[in-house]
Design an enzyme around this catalytic site. Structure first.
Site, mmCIF file in Angstrom:
data_model
loop_
_atom_site.group_PDB
_atom_site.id
_atom_site.type_symbol
_atom_site.label_atom_id
_atom_site.label_comp_id
_atom_site.label_asym_id
_atom_site.label_seq_id
_atom_site.Cartn_x
_atom_site.Cartn_y
_atom_site.Cartn_z
ATOM 1 N N ILE A 2 -4.938 1.706 8.811
ATOM 2 C CA ILE A 2 -4.092 3.121 8.489
ATOM 3 C C ILE A 2 -4.533 3.142 6.759
ATOM 4 O O ILE A 2 -3.476 3.144 6.161
ATOM 5 C CB ILE A 2 -2.787 3.354 8.909
ATOM 6 C CG1 ILE A 2 -2.441 2.603 10.162
ATOM 7 C CG2 ILE A 2 -2.084 4.506 8.732
ATOM 8 C CD1 ILE A 2 -3.257 3.275 11.100
ATOM 9 N N THR A 44 0.906 -1.382 -0.034
ATOM 10 C CA THR A 44 -0.107 -0.116 0.031
ATOM 11 C C THR A 44 0.984 1.356 -0.066
ATOM 12 O O THR A 44 0.410 2.369 -0.848
ATOM 13 C CB THR A 44 -0.956 0.051 1.158
ATOM 14 O OG1 THR A 44 -1.977 -1.133 1.049
ATOM 15 C CG2 THR A 44 -1.844 1.375 1.263
ATOM 16 N N ALA A 90 0.263 9.801 -2.815
ATOM 17 C CA ALA A 90 1.694 10.448 -2.501
ATOM 18 C C ALA A 90 1.374 11.829 -1.563
ATOM 19 O O ALA A 90 2.127 12.670 -2.093
ATOM 20 C CB ALA A 90 2.484 10.457 -3.436
ATOM 21 N N ILE A 91 0.121 12.021 -1.108
ATOM 22 C CA ILE A 91 -0.084 13.427 -0.824
ATOM 23 C C ILE A 91 0.309 13.741 0.878
ATOM 24 O O ILE A 91 -0.310 12.631 1.748
ATOM 25 C CB ILE A 91 -1.791 13.796 -1.061
ATOM 26 C CG1 ILE A 91 -2.091 13.238 -2.414
ATOM 27 C CG2 ILE A 91 -1.932 14.987 -0.497
ATOM 28 C CD1 ILE A 91 -1.336 14.233 -3.495
ATOM 29 N N CYS A 102 16.506 0.515 -20.281
ATOM 30 C CA CYS A 102 17.618 0.405 -19.105
ATOM 31 C C CYS A 102 17.554 -0.657 -18.233
ATOM 32 O O CYS A 102 18.543 -1.067 -17.287
ATOM 33 C CB CYS A 102 17.611 1.679 -18.421
ATOM 34 S SG CYS A 102 15.870 1.645 -17.337
ATOM 35 N N HIS A 123 -1.556 15.288 3.271
ATOM 36 C CA HIS A 123 -2.579 16.195 3.401
ATOM 37 C C HIS A 123 -2.405 16.982 4.577
ATOM 38 O O HIS A 123 -2.105 17.004 5.307
ATOM 39 C CB HIS A 123 -3.952 14.986 3.571
ATOM 40 C CG HIS A 123 -4.152 14.150 2.562
ATOM 41 N ND1 HIS A 123 -5.013 14.394 1.453
ATOM 42 C CD2 HIS A 123 -3.893 12.907 2.386
ATOM 43 C CE1 HIS A 123 -5.224 13.591 0.605
ATOM 44 N NE2 HIS A 123 -4.509 12.592 1.112
#
Lengths: 416, 476
Positions: free
Chosen positions: B334, B40, B46-47, B441, B49
């Protein structure tokens, strides 16, 4: 800061051809920057044959073809740097690059950008399902196999009938893998006809036209894929699912010009996702030229080197201060045409012809390709068959143009 | 005998480990995947808040606001990209103005600064937002963070300070024996004085190993688009619609790497390992995002992904000792705003629960900082040159899309929480994160990993167990 007359970014076929032709026009202060540790670009991994029929009138493998250009570069002692990656180019042509030798900034008087293309990924098409190992691009599988000596899987399915996918179907079969099929979203193949025959039919590999992958199954490694038929709107049809237990899904779903450097310099972007150029292959930034697959994706390397030569000659003219005239008209992709390169042609000089490269949007039979200015049809060419996977090149005589203002439109018109 | 076993190496487990590493204690973290932050914690918005949205008085509100305030310092100590760009919740028509007012009230109660923006003010700072917008709630403290290095570097800091990390080790059972716990894994059994359950999607299963529980984790899937970084920019803030009962809605934001993220959807799923994306859901996400920002250039799309939120049936974070044993601490449920809350949760669990329950002594020499990494992209020409003269591998670009050097990859292979897989390298360095998605790559990355760990490229995994990239050597 060191100043160099002509900096060529990319030492593949387009870049090498540009360097050689600029040299032959008298330009001596040239530097080729190549990111890999050898010259030649993508041809290094194309060990199959079929290259050079136009350029050298013989059939060569990729490495054989590129070595001829490497020889030409070396004969002329044109300087090149390997493992040199360009980080950025400023709009006034300061090139920042690094290599294991250091970090450099050089002022280029003229630039040829020949950075090739890259493969469209699963993410770019939003492929449904999981994201396990084993879903990789066909070119990457080719790189692993032909340059690193590793096979990526033993039970393979291929999405997309682009040429690299077809070549890899044959290549992996010859290496002992089982290729269970190729699915193509469109109702026609996107590869060259000779590759369909030599890579699929000759090995009894089924081609599922109007099909796409509708599920990818596997947590760690790929376990299976599901394909479905698509309708005329390219939407999957429920109930047509077929499951294939495979450990590898190769993607050959399109190539995209690797045009980030020019985009970030502020060069105007064209329909091909490369930059807009005029018939000298100059972008909207003066003295900056683009050629090869970074301009538009080619099916034959022979045409790539021809374009590289044009860019080299044009860069030489620019460096010598030759004026190219100011009268320019646009080109337009009309009905049935995907794109036209160049976007603008110079008509100051009434001699000679305008070379137009284009692709049709879908396969057609018995149609006219029509070249027009305004309402006036300049020329009509009958095509018994025309397909998107083969780039068309047409030289339109400039004397046919009726004025030097109205754009030249290329259209596909049904035969009455 | 361990003092503490932490189950789960997501961002929560990693921050608990980091703050526990400030105490004299023998701490072991067990993670079933091949890298920390591989579930997760790597697939979310990816904030960071602001804390405007959680219901006042909840643990979500408390830890969100506390966590947010920690990010400036944490991002420096742990060398993690973080930008406090601010967020705007957009009201798309007059009927939404009461919702905006409610949100403003909640923010106020949570102690979060806000400013109501007029239509003109919104369009001035976000010219690509739809002209239909009627108002916005600006939260200046919101930000974006790199969730991959946040988790990896928190864990690295913990390990540098003495925490032990075992990857690929799954907890199968936990038993109470006298006044200790026996933690049975797929590899061995550990004796420990305390267990901290930070097992994310599996936290209900872990909790149920020692007692009956009256809560459950319902995995809630979110699907996203990732767009390439390109010029000119699309948006400058995290843009949300107004929150509804289903969550915060589909957001549009720039990431710390200059990419754009569009998502997530929100659907409960039965399978805690269902990370599949599907076209109808993504089509709906796209449509919702375009209502806010009509000109999103989806032709720049380079990836789609799905993440699973650990949504608890209780509606709030669960951060407390189990009913039966105070030495068994559940840190469960969470979900969002979990990423921003993780540092504050970690600190609370370490300082207020574990240290007090076990009577732990603080270390005198705890170092909150990791050794900074090299970021070629942040250096000027002279600095780059100096670096390359010392170590030419920093001049050898491996990933051309994201301009990542062999030197930078070698760094992440040689830290206390090394990257063992292609995906782990990708998460830490961005090699393979660009528009070609590793097409060029990946073979080089594979070789660097193989060389570092003394294996052949055939042994290198993409990510999870059994995810070998290569099948066999080709015949001559």
């Amino acid at each position: 800061m060191k100043t160099i007359d002509l900096v060529i970014i990319g030492g593949g076929s387009a870049g090498m051809a540009a360097a050689v032709s600029a040299y032959d026009q008298g330009i001596r202060d040239i530097l080729i920057l190549e990111r890999s540790d050898v010259l030649g670009g993508i041809l290094n991994q194309c060990i199959h044959n079929g290259f050079g029929l136009h350029e050298f009138k013989e059939e060569l493998t990729g490495p054989e073809f590129l070595f001829r250009f490497v020889d030409q570069v070396k004969e002329r002692k044109i300087p090149y740097e390997l493992q040199a990656t360009v980080l950025s180019i400023s709009p006034n042509k300061v090139v920042s690059y690094i290599s294991p030798k250091g970090s450099f900034e050089i002022q280029a008087k003229a630039l040829v950008v020949a950075t090739g293309c890259y493969e469209r990924s699963a993410g770019a098409i939003g492929m449904p399902g999981e994201r396990p190992a084993g879903v990789i691009s066909a070119g990457q599988a080719q790189l692993y196999l032909n340059q690193h000596g590793y096979l990526v899987g033993k039970k393979v399915f291929i999405l997309g009938s682009g040429d690299i996918g077809l070549i890899m179907a044959r290549r992996m079969t010859l290496e002992g893998a089982k290729v269970l099929g190729v699915a193509e979203l469109m109702p026609y193949s996107n590869g060259l006809e000779r590759n369909i025959q030599q890579c699929l039919k000759d090995f009894n590999i089924p081609l599922y036209l109007s099909h796409t992958v509708t599920n990818v199954i596997g947590k760690g490694k790929l376990e299976a894929i599901e394909i479905s038929q698509v309708d005329e709107h390219l939407q999957p049809v429920k109930g047509t699912e077929k499951r294939f237990d495979v450990d590898t899904l190769l993607l050959s779903i399109g190539l995209i010009p690797n045009n980030g450097l020019l985009d970030k310099m502020g060069a105007k972007k064209g329909k091909t996702r490369g930059s807009e150029v005029d018939d000298s292959l100059e972008t909207t930034i003066p003295g900056v030229f683009s050629c090869g697959n970074v301009l538009h994706v080619h099916d034959l390397v022979d045409y790539v080197v021809a374009e590289g030569k044009t860019a080299g000659i044009s860069a030489a003219k620019y460096l010598k201060g030759e004026e190219k005239g100011h009268k320019e008209i646009e080109t337009i992709a009309g009905p049935g045409i995907g794109y036209v390169v160049p976007s603008r042609v110079n008509v100051e000089d009434k001699e000679g012809s305008v070379e137009l490269k284009f692709r049709v949007s879908r396969p057609s039979k018995n149609v006219y390709v029509e070249y027009s200015q305004g309402d006036k049809v300049l020329m009509k060419v009958l095509k018994l068959a025309i397909i998107p996977s083969e780039m068309e090149i047409f030289k339109l005589p400039k004397k046919l143009l009726i004025n030097d203002q109205e754009p030249i439109k290329v259209s596909l018109v049904a035969k009455e | 005998m361990k003092d503490i076993v932490i189950v789960g190496g997501g961002v929560v487990g990693a921050f608990i480990a980091r703050y526990l590493s400030a105490y004299e204690a023998d701490v072991l973290l067990l993670e079933k995947e091949n890298d920390v932050g591989d579930v997760t914690s790597m697939a979310n918005s990816a904030i960071v808040h602001s804390g405007d949205d959680p219901i006042p008085g909840t643990l979500k509100a408390k830890f969100n606001v506390l966590g947010n305030a920690m990010f400036t310092e944490i991002s420096k100590d742990l060398d993690v990209s973080f930008g406090r760009c601010g967020s705007i919740n957009l009201a798309m028509d007059e009927s939404q103005l009461p919702l905006l007012k409610e949100l403003e009230e909640r923010a106020k109660k949570n102690g979060v600064p806000t400013k109501v923006l007029t239509r003109e003010e919104v369009l001035k700072i976000e010219p690509n937002v739809t002209p239909k917008v009627v108002a916005g709630l600006f939260c200046p403290t919101a930000g974006v963070v790199n969730p991959f290095t946040l988790t990896a570097h928190a864990m690295e800091n913990a390990c540098d300070n003495g925490v032990e990390l075992h990857l690929q080790e799954e907890v199968i059972d936990i038993k109470r024996q006298g006044d200790i716990f026996l933690v049975v894994t797929n590899k061995t059994t550990y004796e420990t004085r305390m267990v901290i359950n930070a097992a994310g999607l599996a936290s209900d299963k872990i909790a149920a190993m020692i007692e009956d529980i009256d809560w459950k984790i319902q995995p809630r899937k979110g699907e996203y688009f990732v767009l390439d970084h390109y010029a000119p920019g699309l948006v400058n803030h995290v843009l949300f619609p107004l929150p509804t009962k289903k969550g915060k809605g589909v957001l549009v934001t720039m990431t710390t790497s200059g990419n754009y993220l569009v998502g997530p959807s929100s659907e409960f799923v039965d399978d805690g390992e269902d990370w599949a994306t599907d076209t109808p859901t993504l089509t709906s996400v796209k449509a919702q995002a375009k209502e806010m920002v009509p000109s999103i250039p989806f032709q720049e799309q380079i990836r789609v992904f799905a993440g699973l939120r650990s949504t608890p049936t209780t509606g709030d974070f669960i951060i407390e000792s189990s009913k039966t044993y105070k030495e068994f601490i559940n840190v469960a449920g969470i979900e969002s705003p979990g990423l921003v809350s993780a540092p504050a949760i970690g600190k609370y669990v370490a300082d207020e629960l574990a240290a007090k329950i076990l009577n732990l002594k603080a270390k005198k020499d705890w170092n909150p900082k990791i050794r900074p990494y090299t970021h070629l992209a942040k250096l000027n020409n002279e600095q780059r040159n100096e670096l390359i003269q010392k170590d030419p591998s920093f001049g050898e670009i491996v990933c051309n899309c994201e301009k990542v050097s062999a030197g930078e990859i070698n760094e992440v292979l040689n830290r206390s929480v090394p990257a063992y897989t292609v995906k782990a390298v990708k998460k830490r360095t961005r090699a393979g994160f660009g528009k070609c998605q590793g097409g060029f790559c990946q073979p080089k990355v594979l070789n660097l990993i193989a060389k570092r760990f003394g294996v052949t490229p055939l042994d290198v995994l993409y990510g999870r167990a059994n995810s070998r990239v290569l099948e066999k050597e080709s015949k001559e």
